[in-house]
Design a protein around this motif. Sequence first.
Motif, PDB file in Angstrom:
ATOM      1  N   GLY A  15    -108.398  11.238 -66.150  1.00 42.72           N
ATOM      2  CA  GLY A  15    -107.071  10.922 -65.781  1.00 42.72           C
ATOM      3  C   GLY A  15    -106.607  11.856 -64.519  1.00 42.72           C
ATOM      4  O   GLY A  15    -106.129  11.270 -63.344  1.00 42.72           O
ATOM      5  N   GLU A  16    -106.502  13.104 -64.678  1.00 39.05           N
ATOM      6  CA  GLU A  16    -106.074  14.051 -63.433  1.00 39.05           C
ATOM      7  C   GLU A  16    -107.168  13.939 -62.401  1.00 39.05           C
ATOM      8  O   GLU A  16    -106.974  13.983 -61.177  1.00 39.05           O
ATOM      9  N   LEU A  17    -108.246  13.825 -62.782  1.00 38.98           N
ATOM     10  CA  LEU A  17    -109.534  13.738 -61.546  1.00 38.98           C
ATOM     11  C   LEU A  17    -109.454  12.517 -60.739  1.00 38.98           C
ATOM     12  O   LEU A  17    -109.211  12.602 -59.520  1.00 38.98           O
ATOM     13  N   ALA A  18    -109.027  11.358 -61.346  1.00 36.03           N
ATOM     14  CA  ALA A  18    -108.598  10.155 -60.735  1.00 36.03           C
ATOM     15  C   ALA A  18    -107.554   9.971 -59.777  1.00 36.03           C
ATOM     16  O   ALA A  18    -107.527   9.735 -58.669  1.00 36.03           O
ATOM     17  N   ARG A  19    -106.513  10.762 -60.339  1.00 37.44           N
ATOM     18  CA  ARG A  19    -105.482  10.963 -59.496  1.00 37.44           C
ATOM     19  C   ARG A  19    -105.264  11.751 -58.501  1.00 37.44           C
ATOM     20  O   ARG A  19    -105.048  11.385 -57.319  1.00 37.44           O
ATOM     21  N   GLU A  20    -106.008  12.885 -58.743  1.00 38.55           N
ATOM     22  CA  GLU A  20    -106.201  13.843 -57.546  1.00 38.55           C
ATOM     23  C   GLU A  20    -107.349  13.267 -56.483  1.00 38.55           C
ATOM     24  O   GLU A  20    -107.007  13.365 -55.188  1.00 38.55           O
ATOM     25  N   TRP A  21    -108.226  12.445 -57.081  1.00 33.78           N
ATOM     26  CA  TRP A  21    -109.136  11.942 -56.024  1.00 33.78           C
ATOM     27  C   TRP A  21    -108.438  10.795 -55.125  1.00 33.78           C
ATOM     28  O   TRP A  21    -108.755  10.772 -53.778  1.00 33.78           O
ATOM     29  N   ARG A  22    -107.508  10.224 -55.853  1.00 33.03           N
ATOM     30  CA  ARG A  22    -106.697   9.072 -54.901  1.00 33.03           C
ATOM     31  C   ARG A  22    -105.894   9.844 -53.887  1.00 33.03           C
ATOM     32  O   ARG A  22    -105.699   9.343 -52.671  1.00 33.03           O
ATOM     33  N   ARG A  23    -105.281  10.833 -54.230  1.00 35.86           N
ATOM     34  CA  ARG A  23    -104.471  11.648 -53.240  1.00 35.86           C
ATOM     35  C   ARG A  23    -105.322  12.271 -52.131  1.00 35.86           C
ATOM     36  O   ARG A  23    -105.030  11.931 -51.210  1.00 35.86           O
TER      37      ARG A  23
END
Length: 340
Positions: A325-333
Amino acid sequence: MTDPAAVAARFALPGRVVAVEPLGRGLINDTWRLVTTEARGVLQRLNGAVFPRPDRIMANLRIVSRHLAAAPIRLPQPIPPVDGGDLVVADGHAWRLLEHLPGITLTALRDLHDAAALGRSLGKLHRGLADLDPGRLHDTLPGFHEMAHYLSQFDRQLTDGPVDAETASLIEFIEARRARALALEETGSPRRVIHGDPKLDNVLFDPRSRTPLAWIDPDTLKPGLWLWDVGDCVRSACGAGGRFRLERALALLGSWWREVRPVLTRAERDWVPEAVWRLPFELGVRFLIDHLAGDRYFKVNYRGENLERARGQFALTAAIERQGGELAREWRRLSAAPGR
């Protein structure tokens, strides 16, 4: 086994051979550092069971090397045999000689600077390859990185008889993720020219600045998905001992993104986090297949080593899942601006 020094003398490297020393920790080919009185080279005996058409490997290397001639990234150039061509055949094995490039390989990243430098270098390689038609290259490893291909092999191995409890637990791990693992090749991402094996120890770094100088081990240059490349680069550089270093992965991905953003498609951008998950899972499946098949593909020092390798890759897969989840959020950022 053929004496490597005798084979080395058949290549057009100036000077008299004074040393032939084992080089690297490759799991497929056998490699030596060749030293003459005037020059150095990297001598390799190609694994014919893995690469049945070594001539096509060399043809791909020549095409890519010419295309990257003006790019800020290097690949090792082939040194021809004295009687022409690309390869020397001795005792049924194909041998080649590549130029010896300066630099060191790293066994691990030291910090976020190293991670960013590695990602930037992979991005520069991809940018340099972006306008090279993948149709010009041979597919030297049909099925390589194709999850459907590996799962088909896996299923065939399971028909050979019962397995022990530890192996059974890894089989259950695979089955629980089978559908997810097949998705990456269905994303509509374009086929491009890929390195194919962009792991950390296939990069040469400047020993002082720790700046990447060149990409080596060009056997897997072929048509494929950049998602495979970036996922495998993160796997090798940001995961060890079942631990996933998210900050380093994001530093690597961020600098890669800044290089490839002008040429990346939206599908490629959106599926990067899934590629980070998929590549260690894929490698774990491949290690387990080889263990079940009797260790025919990857070199091992003892029976059971491929099983241990599979366990390690699946532990990394699980660690990435926990931070997914954190990987996906940070990648979107990081990748908020669209590709094209």
